[in-house]
Motif scaffolding. Sequence first.
Motif: not given
Length: 254
Positions: A14-18, A22, A63, A66-67, A69, A244
């Motif tokens: 599970t990864m942060s895309v920000s 987050r 879901s 998701d995203g 941290d 993160a």
Amino acid sequence: MAVPHLPEPLKGKTMSVSAQPRLALVGDRGNHDEPSHPKIDAMREQWDLTTEWIPTTEIHDASRLDGFDGIWVVPGAPYFNQKGVHIAVRHARENQLPFLGTCGGFFSALIEHAQNVLHLPEADGVDEDPEKLMPLVTPLKCSFRGEKAPLKVKEDSRLAAIYGTTEVEEVFHCDYGLTDTFMNAANQGSLQLSAWDSDGAPRALEITGHPFFMGSLFQPELSSAPGAEHKILKAFLVAVRTKADAGALPTPTH
């Protein structure tokens, strides 16, 4: 634009895309006029991370989380959707996401572990049928509404390491708890109780072997202010930022 190739060690995480870490604030804002909610709102404006309030009614599966941290289940029990809260707790527990649960979040973490790890029969179905929860609920011997109470912290626990001592006072804002019998039965495996009040009732928990998983019946946010957060909140936010950094998407190369 092509999606960057992920190195093998990052696949399946599970990864942060920000650009910033987050943090999910799971709870029903304004529920029961919780004094902690405006406190949290004031502090999060100063944090170098992105925060989002997620109503429990929006969580039907993992879901929705998701995203993120880290996950903080904030006070406000009974929640509008207790099952959604347990989904959030389980998501953090199983995916090694930093987790903090205060007041109602403490109980939710305990019940989720009892349900899905220990499979205690008394915890079965309590997130879908509130009537099944009632036998586990008991009035506190002393009703704390914003008052401080002394606590004994377990030696060699993460909580003791955060405090630097085993004797503390913390602010509570609650009238009810779970029975000591149930809480002690749930104190098995990786979940450990880590603080008790002067009557010997459990008031904090943590999971060993997890990057950061902590619950407290007391509310560290009530003794915090922007820029002057409680030691537990500081440690939690550090864990969220660390998560993160560890799970950030690699910079694409051209």
